[in-house]
Write a protein that holds these residues in place. Structure first.
Motif, mmCIF file in Angstrom:
data_model
loop_
_atom_site.group_PDB
_atom_site.id
_atom_site.type_symbol
_atom_site.label_atom_id
_atom_site.label_comp_id
_atom_site.label_asym_id
_atom_site.label_seq_id
_atom_site.Cartn_x
_atom_site.Cartn_y
_atom_site.Cartn_z
ATOM 1 N N HIS A 267 0.869 -1.183 0.000
ATOM 2 C CA HIS A 267 0.000 0.000 0.000
ATOM 3 C C HIS A 267 0.900 1.225 0.000
ATOM 4 O O HIS A 267 1.888 1.272 0.737
ATOM 5 C CB HIS A 267 -0.870 -0.023 1.258
ATOM 6 C CG HIS A 267 -1.686 1.214 1.488
ATOM 7 N ND1 HIS A 267 -2.976 1.359 1.005
ATOM 8 C CD2 HIS A 267 -1.418 2.356 2.160
ATOM 9 C CE1 HIS A 267 -3.449 2.542 1.375
ATOM 10 N NE2 HIS A 267 -2.513 3.170 2.070
ATOM 11 N N LEU A 268 0.570 2.215 -0.842
ATOM 12 C CA LEU A 268 1.352 3.441 -0.904
ATOM 13 C C LEU A 268 0.560 4.591 -0.307
ATOM 14 O O LEU A 268 -0.560 4.868 -0.748
ATOM 15 C CB LEU A 268 1.718 3.779 -2.354
ATOM 16 C CG LEU A 268 2.418 2.679 -3.163
ATOM 17 C CD1 LEU A 268 2.789 3.207 -4.543
ATOM 18 C CD2 LEU A 268 3.635 2.127 -2.434
ATOM 19 N N ALA A 269 1.148 5.244 0.692
ATOM 20 C CA ALA A 269 0.538 6.420 1.313
ATOM 21 C C ALA A 269 1.066 7.646 0.564
ATOM 22 O O ALA A 269 2.174 8.123 0.840
ATOM 23 C CB ALA A 269 0.893 6.485 2.795
ATOM 24 N N LEU A 270 0.309 8.140 -0.401
ATOM 25 C CA LEU A 270 0.775 9.155 -1.340
ATOM 26 C C LEU A 270 0.628 10.552 -0.771
ATOM 27 O O LEU A 270 -0.464 10.965 -0.394
ATOM 28 C CB LEU A 270 -0.011 9.038 -2.647
ATOM 29 C CG LEU A 270 0.040 7.649 -3.314
ATOM 30 C CD1 LEU A 270 -0.891 7.609 -4.520
ATOM 31 C CD2 LEU A 270 1.465 7.281 -3.708
ATOM 32 N N GLN A 271 1.742 11.278 -0.743
ATOM 33 C CA GLN A 271 1.754 12.639 -0.228
ATOM 34 C C GLN A 271 2.008 13.606 -1.380
ATOM 35 O O GLN A 271 3.073 13.598 -1.994
ATOM 36 C CB GLN A 271 2.833 12.818 0.847
ATOM 37 C CG GLN A 271 2.878 14.242 1.397
ATOM 38 C CD GLN A 271 3.834 14.426 2.560
ATOM 39 O OE1 GLN A 271 3.752 15.414 3.290
ATOM 40 N NE2 GLN A 271 4.736 13.482 2.774
ATOM 41 N N ILE A 272 1.030 14.454 -1.659
ATOM 42 C CA ILE A 272 1.168 15.457 -2.712
ATOM 43 C C ILE A 272 1.893 16.682 -2.165
ATOM 44 O O ILE A 272 1.514 17.232 -1.137
ATOM 45 C CB ILE A 272 -0.214 15.884 -3.254
ATOM 46 C CG1 ILE A 272 -0.850 14.756 -4.062
ATOM 47 C CG2 ILE A 272 -0.104 17.155 -4.080
ATOM 48 C CD1 ILE A 272 -0.278 14.595 -5.441
ATOM 49 N N ILE A 273 2.939 17.107 -2.872
ATOM 50 C CA ILE A 273 3.666 18.328 -2.535
ATOM 51 C C ILE A 273 3.428 19.333 -3.656
ATOM 52 O O ILE A 273 3.696 19.035 -4.828
ATOM 53 C CB ILE A 273 5.171 18.053 -2.378
ATOM 54 C CG1 ILE A 273 5.411 17.036 -1.264
ATOM 55 C CG2 ILE A 273 5.918 19.349 -2.080
ATOM 56 C CD1 ILE A 273 4.895 17.440 0.089
ATOM 57 N N THR A 274 2.942 20.513 -3.312
ATOM 58 C CA THR A 274 2.623 21.516 -4.332
ATOM 59 C C THR A 274 3.637 22.645 -4.382
ATOM 60 O O THR A 274 3.719 23.354 -5.379
ATOM 61 C CB THR A 274 1.239 22.124 -4.084
ATOM 62 O OG1 THR A 274 1.245 22.799 -2.816
ATOM 63 C CG2 THR A 274 0.168 21.051 -4.061
#
Length: 301
Positions: A267-274
Motif C-alpha cells: 500500500h502506498l501512502a501518497l503525499q502530494i507536494i505543491t
C-alpha cells in the motif's frame, strides 16, 4: 512473540491511500473543509487516510464521523508525546464508535524534534509493552511502526502488523520486504509532485526534502542505500531527488509508483507536494492523482 500477520491485509486498504499533514489541522476555521475533504478522498476510492506529522487518535476520530469505510491511520503518533495508556484508551473509544477503521502508526521521531529523546528502540519496545498491558490493549495487528533500519523493521515484523517507512525508494522497499518477510504490511509514504517539467518538479521536491536530509535517521538510511554525503547536500542531487520524489507525466508517475509495488509494497501512502506552502488540502491534485492511479468515485456510495 506476537504473530499478527494473518490480519494485516485488512489494513492494507487497497493499493493507495493519501498521506496528509493538512487533514490533521485543529484549526476551527478548517473543520468543515477537513471533513468534506476526507469524505471526498473516500469517494475517490483511496483506501486509507494517513494523518501526517505528530498526529494522534483524536485527529482520526475527527474524520471518522465524516467517512464510512476508509482506514484512518496516524503517520505517525509520536511515542514521546502521549503515554501508551492514554493512546490505548483513546483508541478503544474510537474502535467502539467506528469498528475496524483505525490503524495506529507509531514512531520514535528524531532527537532534534523530541524533548526527552533517548534510546529510541528500547523506548519503542517499552511503549509496545505498555499498549499490550493497558486496560484496553491495542492488538498488534492494529498498529504499524515507522521503521527505517533493520532492527526497527524486525520489531515491526514481530510486534506489529508491519511498517510505515517515510522518505524511501523502491530499492529500500525491496530490502525492507526481505527483512519483514511475506506476511507483514509494508505501507511506505511516497512523495509525489504533479509536475512534468524537470527543473520545476525538482525545485518543488528539493524544497520539501531538504529539511529531512538534515535529520540523522534519514541520512543514515539513505547512506545505507548507497547515496553519498555529497548527494545529501544542498537539498539533494538530482539523482537523490529523482529517487525520493515521484514526478513527471501522468504515465511516468504511474510507472514509478508501480515500481514501489513491484518491489514489495502492499500500500502506498501518497503525499502530494505543491510547493506553495499552503495548509489547504490539495483537493484538485488528489482528484488528479486518483485518475492517474485508476481510482474513481464508488458507485452507490
Amino acid at each position: 512473540m506476537n504473530t499478527p500477520h494473518h490480519s494485516a491485509p485488512q489494513h492494507a486498504a487497497g493499493p493507495y491511500g493519501i498521506f496528509s499533514h493538512e487533514l490533521r489541522s485543529e484549526g476551527p476555521a478548517q473543520h468543515d473543509e477537513l471533513l468534506d475533504a476526507a469524505a471526498e478522498l473516500e469517494e475517490l476510492g483511496f483506501g486509507a487516510i494517513w494523518l501526517g506529522g505528530s498526529s494522534s487518535v483524536r485527529h482520526a476520530a475527527l474524520l471518522a464521523g465524516a467517512t464510512e469505510r476508509v482506514v484512518l491511520a496516524t503517520g505517525i503518533l509520536n511515542i514521546w508525546y502521549e503515554t501508551a495508556d492514554t493512546v490505548a484508551r483513546q483508541r478503544a473509544e474510537l474502535e467502539g464508535a467506528h469498528p475496524d477503521r483505525f490503524l495506529l502508526g507509531l514512531g520514535a521521531s528524531h532527537a532534534q524534534l523530541a524533548q526527552n529523546y533517548r534510546r529510541p528502540y528500547s523506548t519503542m519496545v517499552e511503549y509496545l509493552d505498555g499498549l499490550d498491558a493497558a486496560a484496553t490493549p491495542v492488538p498488534a495487528e492494529r498498529r504499524v511502526l515507522a521503521a527505517l533500519g533493520p532492527r526497527m523493521l524486525r520489531l515491526a515484523r514481530d510486534r506489529a502488523a508491519g511498517a510505515h517507512p517515510y522518505l524511501v525508494t523502491p530499492e529500500y522497499i525491496e530490502r525492507a520486504r526481505g527483512v519483514l518477510g511475506e506476511g507483514p504490511l509494508l505501507a511506505p509514504e511516497v512523495t509525489v509532485v504533479l509536475e512534468s517539467e524537470p527543473a520545476k518538479a525538482r525545485e518543488v521536491a528539493r524544497g520539501f526534502i531538504e529539511y529531512y536530509l538534515q535529520l540523522p535517521n534519514y541520512a543514515a538510511n539513505l547512506e545505507r542505500l548507497g547515496f553519498s554525503e555529497d548527494d545529501l547536500t544542498g537539498g539533494g542531487t538530482d539523482r537523490l531527488v529523482d529517487a525520493l520524489v515521484v514526478w513527471g507525466t501522468d504515465e511516468a508517475i504511474r510507472a514509478r509508483l508501480a515500481e514501489f509495488h513491484a518491489a514489495g509494497a502492499d500500500h502506498l501512502a501518497l503525499q502530494i507536494i505543491t510547493g506553495d506552502g499552503g495548509d489547504t488540502p490539495p483537493r484538485a491534485q488528489w482528484r488528479h492523482l486518483a485518475d492517474i492511479v485508476g481510482l474513481g468515485p464508488k458507485s452507490g456510495a
